[in-house]
Design a protein around this motif. Sequence first.
Motif, PDB file in Angstrom:
ATOM      1  N   ARG A 135      38.048 -45.394 -14.840  1.00 39.19           N
ATOM      2  CA  ARG A 135      39.008 -46.187 -15.618  1.00 39.19           C
ATOM      3  C   ARG A 135      39.631 -45.409 -16.766  1.00 39.19           C
ATOM      4  O   ARG A 135      40.253 -45.977 -17.652  1.00 39.19           O
ATOM      5  N   PRO A 192      26.230 -46.470 -10.816  1.00 40.32           N
ATOM      6  CA  PRO A 192      25.566 -47.753 -11.076  1.00 40.32           C
ATOM      7  C   PRO A 192      24.403 -47.954 -10.106  1.00 40.32           C
ATOM      8  O   PRO A 192      24.356 -47.293  -9.057  1.00 40.32           O
ATOM      9  N   LYS A 248      22.553 -49.031  -7.201  1.00 33.02           N
ATOM     10  CA  LYS A 248      22.963 -49.524  -5.891  1.00 33.02           C
ATOM     11  C   LYS A 248      21.768 -50.189  -5.224  1.00 33.02           C
ATOM     12  O   LYS A 248      20.618 -49.860  -5.521  1.00 33.02           O
ATOM     13  N   ARG A 281      32.195 -40.634  -5.241  1.00 30.74           N
ATOM     14  CA  ARG A 281      33.197 -41.613  -5.683  1.00 30.74           C
ATOM     15  C   ARG A 281      32.606 -42.616  -6.681  1.00 30.74           C
ATOM     16  O   ARG A 281      31.534 -43.150  -6.473  1.00 30.74           O
ATOM     17  N   ARG A 282      33.295 -42.796  -7.797  1.00 30.36           N
ATOM     18  CA  ARG A 282      32.935 -43.821  -8.770  1.00 30.36           C
ATOM     19  C   ARG A 282      34.223 -44.545  -9.138  1.00 30.36           C
ATOM     20  O   ARG A 282      35.310 -43.978  -9.031  1.00 30.36           O
ATOM     21  N   SER A 283      34.116 -45.760  -9.609  1.00 28.02           N
ATOM     22  CA  SER A 283      35.298 -46.442 -10.132  1.00 28.02           C
ATOM     23  C   SER A 283      35.600 -45.844 -11.495  1.00 28.02           C
ATOM     24  O   SER A 283      34.801 -45.971 -12.420  1.00 28.02           O
ATOM     25  N   TRP A 322      43.592 -50.227 -19.265  1.00 26.39           N
ATOM     26  CA  TRP A 322      43.047 -48.918 -18.899  1.00 26.39           C
ATOM     27  C   TRP A 322      43.802 -48.323 -17.714  1.00 26.39           C
ATOM     28  O   TRP A 322      43.890 -47.104 -17.570  1.00 26.39           O
ATOM     29  N   CYS A 370      40.261 -46.366  -8.760  1.00 24.79           N
ATOM     30  CA  CYS A 370      39.570 -47.631  -9.029  1.00 24.79           C
ATOM     31  C   CYS A 370      40.266 -48.719  -8.221  1.00 24.79           C
ATOM     32  O   CYS A 370      41.495 -48.814  -8.191  1.00 24.79           O
ATOM     33  N   TRP A 371      39.475 -49.482  -7.561  1.00 24.06           N
ATOM     34  CA  TRP A 371      39.936 -50.627  -6.747  1.00 24.06           C
ATOM     35  C   TRP A 371      40.111 -51.792  -7.710  1.00 24.06           C
ATOM     36  O   TRP A 371      39.173 -52.155  -8.432  1.00 24.06           O
ATOM     37  N   VAL A 372      41.289 -52.391  -7.731  1.00 27.21           N
ATOM     38  CA  VAL A 372      41.540 -53.534  -8.627  1.00 27.21           C
ATOM     39  C   VAL A 372      41.999 -54.735  -7.801  1.00 27.21           C
ATOM     40  O   VAL A 372      43.008 -54.650  -7.095  1.00 27.21           O
ATOM     41  N   SER A 373      41.229 -55.804  -7.872  1.00 22.96           N
ATOM     42  CA  SER A 373      41.624 -57.025  -7.158  1.00 22.96           C
ATOM     43  C   SER A 373      41.846 -58.204  -8.103  1.00 22.96           C
ATOM     44  O   SER A 373      42.290 -59.267  -7.663  1.00 22.96           O
ATOM     45  N   ALA A 374      41.499 -58.014  -9.380  1.00 24.24           N
ATOM     46  CA  ALA A 374      41.710 -59.099 -10.340  1.00 24.24           C
ATOM     47  C   ALA A 374      43.157 -59.037 -10.834  1.00 24.24           C
ATOM     48  O   ALA A 374      43.479 -58.247 -11.721  1.00 24.24           O
TER      49      ALA A 374
HETATM   50  C1  LIG Z   1      36.905 -56.337  -4.198  1.00 24.97           C
HETATM   51  C2  LIG Z   1      36.789 -55.498  -5.450  1.00 24.97           C
HETATM   52  C3  LIG Z   1      37.464 -55.892  -6.590  1.00 24.97           C
HETATM   53  C4  LIG Z   1      37.407 -55.110  -7.749  1.00 24.97           C
HETATM   54  N1  LIG Z   1      38.188 -55.449  -8.832  1.00 24.97           N
HETATM   55  C5  LIG Z   1      38.134 -54.690  -9.946  1.00 24.97           C
HETATM   56  C6  LIG Z   1      38.995 -54.988 -11.037  1.00 24.97           C
HETATM   57  O1  LIG Z   1      39.819 -55.887 -11.013  1.00 24.97           O
HETATM   58  N2  LIG Z   1      38.878 -54.202 -12.157  1.00 24.97           N
HETATM   59  C7  LIG Z   1      38.010 -53.157 -12.230  1.00 24.97           C
HETATM   60  O2  LIG Z   1      37.979 -52.498 -13.283  1.00 24.97           O
HETATM   61  N3  LIG Z   1      37.181 -52.841 -11.187  1.00 24.97           N
HETATM   62  C8  LIG Z   1      37.241 -53.566 -10.048  1.00 24.97           C
HETATM   63  N4  LIG Z   1      36.460 -53.231  -8.960  1.00 24.97           N
HETATM   64  C9  LIG Z   1      35.544 -52.057  -9.031  1.00 24.97           C
HETATM   65  C10 LIG Z   1      34.083 -52.495  -9.119  1.00 24.97           C
HETATM   66  O3  LIG Z   1      33.830 -52.992 -10.416  1.00 24.97           O
HETATM   67  C11 LIG Z   1      33.167 -51.274  -8.785  1.00 24.97           C
HETATM   68  O4  LIG Z   1      33.406 -50.887  -7.456  1.00 24.97           O
HETATM   69  C12 LIG Z   1      31.691 -51.595  -8.959  1.00 24.97           C
HETATM   70  O5  LIG Z   1      31.385 -51.826 -10.304  1.00 24.97           O
HETATM   71  C13 LIG Z   1      30.776 -50.487  -8.425  1.00 24.97           C
HETATM   72  O6  LIG Z   1      31.045 -49.266  -9.069  1.00 24.97           O
HETATM   73  P1  LIG Z   1      31.441 -47.962  -8.210  1.00 24.97           P
HETATM   74  O7  LIG Z   1      32.768 -48.273  -7.540  1.00 24.97           O
HETATM   75  O8  LIG Z   1      31.560 -46.834  -9.215  1.00 24.97           O
HETATM   76  O9  LIG Z   1      30.379 -47.717  -7.197  1.00 24.97           O
HETATM   77  C14 LIG Z   1      36.566 -53.960  -7.775  1.00 24.97           C
HETATM   78  C15 LIG Z   1      35.905 -53.562  -6.608  1.00 24.97           C
HETATM   79  C16 LIG Z   1      36.038 -54.302  -5.443  1.00 24.97           C
HETATM   80  C17 LIG Z   1      35.368 -53.811  -4.169  1.00 24.97           C
END
Ligand SMILES: Cc1cc2nc3c(=O)[nH]c(=O)nc-3n(C[C@H](O)[C@H](O)[C@H](O)COP(=O)(O)O)c2cc1C
Length: 218
Positions: free
Chosen positions: A11, A156, A158, A7-9, A65, A118-122
């Motif tokens: 975009r 990335p 870790k 799993r990777r974030s 994105w 991708c997890w987005v909280s912003a």
């Molecule tokens: C609480 C939380 C908030 C996040 N918010 C955003 C976001 O708003 N936009 C985004 O592009 N990625 C967001 N991410 C993804 C992180 O940037 C990403 O998990 C981190 O860089 C590590 O990369 P990986 O998920 O590939 O291991 C968020 C992740 C978490 C856990």
Amino acid sequence: MDAILKRRSVRKYNDIPIPKDVLVDVLISAQFAPHSGNSHTCRLVVIDEESVKDSVSDACFHQTWMKSAPIFIVIASNLERMEKLYGKRGVEVYSNQNSAAIAENMAICAMSHNVATCWVSAFNEKMVAQVLDIPDNFVPQIVMTFGYSSEIVPTPVKQDLTALTYLNKFEGGGRFNNIDFLFKDYSDVLRRHLRRAAKTTKSTGTFIGKKINKILKK
Ligand SMILES: Cc1cc2nc3c(=O)[nH]c(=O)nc-3n(C[C@H](O)[C@H](O)[C@H](O)COP(=O)(O)O)c2cc1C
């Protein structure tokens, strides 16, 4: 472990729909996430309409994105009920943790089907709530994008396991320098130390070094 490590974030997504059975699995993974007091205080909004995705990504501070993902899922938590059930801690802690448990279950489940997330909280909570007609007693906590990745995302850096983990106590004696110690297995550590010692002594060419190398060869 495969899905967790893979799993990777992501975009950037391909324009390929997610099969219904995969989506159902993802939703079941949310249903089975741990939840404080099994209180069922979260709701999911699945989004597949372009216009709604556009408005949500605008509400996520214009993270454009996101729009390439075929599906978004928004996790909303009933803070009113959390307050009634658990007071301040319910609102400030449990609620976020319930949503996070759902999000991570969904991310891992999706990845096990080769669907990236991708997890987005912003985001602006009020805007997301308005776009999705989320009632006042609920608050959106996490937006997740889902789709087939069209990019290769390098892993990335870790945190090192030994920096991440303490044994029994936080700092001050609770530290261990090698993950093997956690399992009370010192054999790998000893082997590595011996190899390093042998290498050093070999390079210096001392008598004792030659003897160690002879022993290690046996
Ligand atoms: C609480 C939380 C908030 C996040 N918010 C955003 C976001 O708003 N936009 C985004 O592009 N990625 C967001 N991410 C993804 C992180 O940037 C990403 O998990 C981190 O860089 C590590 O990369 P990986 O998920 O590939 O291991 C968020 C992740 C978490 C856990």
